[in-house]
Design a protein around this motif. Structure first.
Motif, PDB file in Angstrom:
ATOM      1  N   ILE A 265      53.885  55.883  23.413  1.00 42.60           N
ATOM      2  CA  ILE A 265      53.180  56.347  24.607  1.00 42.60           C
ATOM      3  C   ILE A 265      53.050  55.166  25.561  1.00 42.60           C
ATOM      4  O   ILE A 265      52.387  54.174  25.257  1.00 42.60           O
ATOM      5  CB  ILE A 265      51.796  56.908  24.243  1.00 42.60           C
ATOM      6  N   VAL A 266      53.695  55.270  26.717  1.00 44.65           N
ATOM      7  CA  VAL A 266      53.724  54.175  27.696  1.00 44.65           C
ATOM      8  C   VAL A 266      53.049  54.628  28.978  1.00 44.65           C
ATOM      9  O   VAL A 266      53.432  55.644  29.565  1.00 44.65           O
ATOM     10  CB  VAL A 266      55.172  53.734  27.992  1.00 44.65           C
ATOM     11  N   ILE A 267      52.027  53.889  29.403  1.00 41.52           N
ATOM     12  CA  ILE A 267      51.303  54.200  30.636  1.00 41.52           C
ATOM     13  C   ILE A 267      51.359  53.003  31.573  1.00 41.52           C
ATOM     14  O   ILE A 267      51.683  51.889  31.173  1.00 41.52           O
ATOM     15  CB  ILE A 267      49.832  54.597  30.364  1.00 41.52           C
TER      16      ILE A 267
ATOM     17  N   LEU B  52      51.256  46.543  39.101  1.00 40.38           N
ATOM     18  CA  LEU B  52      51.409  47.560  38.072  1.00 40.38           C
ATOM     19  C   LEU B  52      52.388  47.097  37.003  1.00 40.38           C
ATOM     20  O   LEU B  52      53.442  46.525  37.302  1.00 40.38           O
ATOM     21  CB  LEU B  52      51.898  48.874  38.683  1.00 40.38           C
ATOM     22  N   HIS B  53      52.024  47.386  35.754  1.00 35.92           N
ATOM     23  CA  HIS B  53      52.887  47.050  34.616  1.00 35.92           C
ATOM     24  C   HIS B  53      52.849  48.198  33.606  1.00 35.92           C
ATOM     25  O   HIS B  53      51.908  48.998  33.581  1.00 35.92           O
ATOM     26  CB  HIS B  53      52.420  45.760  33.945  1.00 35.92           C
TER      27      HIS B  53
ATOM     28  N   THR C  99      43.826  45.035  22.621  1.00 35.92           N
ATOM     29  CA  THR C  99      44.403  44.926  23.944  1.00 35.92           C
ATOM     30  C   THR C  99      45.144  43.588  24.039  1.00 35.92           C
ATOM     31  O   THR C  99      44.629  42.548  23.642  1.00 35.92           O
ATOM     32  CB  THR C  99      43.313  45.014  25.026  1.00 35.92           C
ATOM     33  N   MET C 100      46.379  43.640  24.553  1.00 37.19           N
ATOM     34  CA  MET C 100      47.231  42.464  24.596  1.00 37.19           C
ATOM     35  C   MET C 100      47.966  42.406  25.924  1.00 37.19           C
ATOM     36  O   MET C 100      48.267  43.446  26.520  1.00 37.19           O
ATOM     37  CB  MET C 100      48.249  42.484  23.449  1.00 37.19           C
ATOM     38  N   ILE C 101      48.270  41.198  26.386  1.00 36.32           N
ATOM     39  CA  ILE C 101      49.097  41.019  27.572  1.00 36.32           C
ATOM     40  C   ILE C 101      50.256  40.085  27.238  1.00 36.32           C
ATOM     41  O   ILE C 101      50.157  39.233  26.358  1.00 36.32           O
ATOM     42  CB  ILE C 101      48.301  40.459  28.767  1.00 36.32           C
ATOM     43  N   ASP C 102      51.353  40.271  27.965  1.00 41.36           N
ATOM     44  CA  ASP C 102      52.513  39.410  27.769  1.00 41.36           C
ATOM     45  C   ASP C 102      52.233  38.020  28.331  1.00 41.36           C
ATOM     46  O   ASP C 102      51.494  37.845  29.308  1.00 41.36           O
ATOM     47  CB  ASP C 102      53.722  40.023  28.471  1.00 41.36           C
ATOM     48  N   ALA C 103      52.846  37.022  27.714  1.00 45.93           N
ATOM     49  CA  ALA C 103      52.651  35.639  28.143  1.00 45.93           C
ATOM     50  C   ALA C 103      53.026  35.440  29.613  1.00 45.93           C
ATOM     51  O   ALA C 103      52.439  34.587  30.295  1.00 45.93           O
ATOM     52  CB  ALA C 103      53.471  34.701  27.260  1.00 45.93           C
ATOM     53  N   ALA C 104      53.985  36.235  30.111  1.00 48.99           N
ATOM     54  CA  ALA C 104      54.383  36.101  31.515  1.00 48.99           C
ATOM     55  C   ALA C 104      53.231  36.437  32.455  1.00 48.99           C
ATOM     56  O   ALA C 104      53.092  35.840  33.530  1.00 48.99           O
ATOM     57  CB  ALA C 104      55.590  36.996  31.809  1.00 48.99           C
ATOM     58  N   LEU C 105      52.390  37.415  32.071  1.00 49.39           N
ATOM     59  CA  LEU C 105      51.221  37.752  32.894  1.00 49.39           C
ATOM     60  C   LEU C 105      50.206  36.624  32.887  1.00 49.39           C
ATOM     61  O   LEU C 105      49.572  36.341  33.911  1.00 49.39           O
ATOM     62  CB  LEU C 105      50.571  39.041  32.380  1.00 49.39           C
ATOM     63  N   LEU C 106      50.021  36.000  31.739  1.00 49.86           N
ATOM     64  CA  LEU C 106      49.104  34.863  31.661  1.00 49.86           C
ATOM     65  C   LEU C 106      49.564  33.743  32.592  1.00 49.86           C
ATOM     66  O   LEU C 106      48.776  33.190  33.372  1.00 49.86           O
ATOM     67  CB  LEU C 106      49.029  34.350  30.221  1.00 49.86           C
TER      68      LEU C 106
ATOM     69  N   VAL D  63      57.907  48.083  27.631  1.00 49.93           N
ATOM     70  CA  VAL D  63      56.745  47.579  28.356  1.00 49.93           C
ATOM     71  C   VAL D  63      57.012  46.172  28.883  1.00 49.93           C
ATOM     72  O   VAL D  63      57.813  45.426  28.333  1.00 49.93           O
ATOM     73  CB  VAL D  63      55.472  47.567  27.478  1.00 49.93           C
ATOM     74  N   ASP D  64      56.316  45.841  29.962  1.00 45.80           N
ATOM     75  CA  ASP D  64      56.356  44.477  30.489  1.00 45.80           C
ATOM     76  C   ASP D  64      54.954  43.905  30.653  1.00 45.80           C
ATOM     77  O   ASP D  64      54.803  42.747  31.035  1.00 45.80           O
ATOM     78  CB  ASP D  64      57.086  44.436  31.836  1.00 45.80           C
ATOM     79  N   GLY D  65      53.941  44.721  30.349  1.00 48.77           N
ATOM     80  CA  GLY D  65      52.563  44.271  30.498  1.00 48.77           C
ATOM     81  C   GLY D  65      51.900  43.908  29.184  1.00 48.77           C
ATOM     82  O   GLY D  65      51.312  42.846  29.037  1.00 48.77           O
TER      83      GLY D  65
END
Length: 399
Positions: free
Chosen positions: A52-54, A62-63, A73-80, A138-140
């Motif tokens: 399920i991708v939102i 937007l990601h 909850t996790m974020i990709d290192a690129a967002l950091l 996902v990219d987020g």
């Protein structure tokens, strides 16, 4: 149901914390999300490429995120790196496939999910580059249990939307839905009681798991000796947010009952070193699923008057793009694919008379998945030791 090339499951657990904070301190910090919305109703579209991708807005952009009831909850290192989020600490974080890595915990600020705003979100920082299939989707990062537990979420697969509200009376079509009692553990992960092959078994409801049943290795010992059918996926691997682990994956036939709902002839996957027992997201194809974890409940309502009886069927193999070639990734023991002599690593150049031309891992993953899902018969040109041969395989019952 078709078996995937490998299993993706994003459940995670904490082993220990660094610095002076205790495990309870870290857990409380990560689970503390600012959720001050009231009297609302939002419809959030989603895609379903096996997960399920939102869409969510983080850092003003937007990601794509996985909607994962079983994960943090996790974020990709690129967002950091792009947003220069504050790092609050580090923690050794494990995953379902046994990998554990010291992971940054960051203050990611505000998440906007379809108009629904969450403030002061804390997230673990992961590197999607380590997870090829996850990176295709996902990219987020991952929308996890700390966010999901706050409100009521209804997953509507036929319309590819999630309705989120703070008032269950505003949800459509709740009449006839079966209520399932849910227990949240200290990580806010939801569990319900089931019976598998006649034996009581707790299951975590994990929308980050692409398998209907994934059995922890210790729990599996209660079932494998008496299972009515068993097999093995040769060349299998398990992918999580920490990366992929290649391993043989065992499968047994399971009849699972959840508060009167029957999921018969379900493949139950397990491997050594995987401790969690999960009930995954494929259920959304047959039921409208409503999550109301704050009240200790969830609801299943059949999409059709009576979901069709299922059996595990497939071709018995999967394909992957590997280092510029197209190769057999997995083979299920005892199937027509194994009997035809296919083994992981065999190079495939032509399918059904057409040369394979997909350019990369993600493009091939989508193309191969659709082909095996929608076909009843395939003819492969397989190359091994410099010799080409044609292999014709018909989709059939595995058990």
């Amino acid at each position: 149901m078709n078996v995937t090339g490998y299993i993706i499951s994003l459940c995670c657990a904490v082993f220990f914390t660094a610095h002076s904070q205790t495990a309870d301190d870290i857990r409380k910090m990560v689970n503390d999300v600012g959720a001050d919305n009231s009297n609302f109703y939002y419809e959030i579209p989603f895609e379903y490429p096996g997960e399920i991708v939102i869409r969510a807005e983080v850092g003003g952009e937007l990601h794509n995120f996985l909607f994962d009831t079983g994960g943090y909850t996790m974020i990709d290192a690129a967002l950091l790196q792009k947003n220069n989020f504050t790092i609050l600490g580090k923690q050794l974080l494990s995953s379902t496939n046994g990998l554990a890595k010291e992971t940054d915990i960051v203050k990611a600020g505000q998440f906007n999910i379809g108009g629904l705003v969450f403030n002061d979100v804390k997230a673990y920082c992961i590197e999607l580059d380590n997870s090829p299939k996850l990176q295709c989707m996902v990219d987020g990062g991952i929308i996890g249990s700390a966010i999901i537990q706050n409100y009521i979420w209804q997953i509507d697969y036929p319309n590819k939307k999630i309705i989120v509200t703070d008032n269950i009376e505003r949800l459509p079509g709740m009449e006839g839905a079966l209520k399932i009692p849910v227990y949240l553990n200290g990580n806010l992960q939801p569990y319900f009681m089931s019976r598998i092959n006649g034996r009581s078994q707790w299951l975590m409801f994990d929308t980050g798991c692409a398998s209907q049943l994934w059995i922890g290795d210790k729990d599996a010992t209660n079932f494998i000796d008496t299972a009515p059918a068993k097999t093995k996926i040769i060349g299998g691997s398990v992918e999580t947010h920490h990366g992929r682990v290649s391993d043989g994956i065992n499968v047994f036939k399971a009849d699972c009952v959840v508060n009167g709902l029957e999921f018969n002839a379900t493949p139950a996957y397990y491997r050594e070193g995987s401790g969690l027992t999960l009930f995954g997201n494929p259920v959304i194809k047959d039921y409208i699923v409503t999550l109301n974890f704050a009240q200790g409940e969830m609801y299943f309502k059949p999409i059709k008057e009576k979901p069709a009886a299922k059996q595990w069927e497939g071709f018995g193999f999967t394909l992957e793009y590997m280092e510029g070639d197209y190769k057999i990734a997995t083979v299920i023991a005892g199937t027509a694919a194994e009997k035809a002599g296919l083994v992981p690593g065999d190079r495939i150049t032509v399918i059904n008379g057409k040369k394979i031309t997909c350019p990369d891992f993600c493009g091939c993953w989508q193309e191969f998945s659709q082909l095996l899902e929608n076909s009843q018969e395939v003819i492969l040109t397989a190359n091994k030791n410099g010799k080409a041969r044609q292999v014709k395989i018909t989709k059939g019952k595995i058990f």
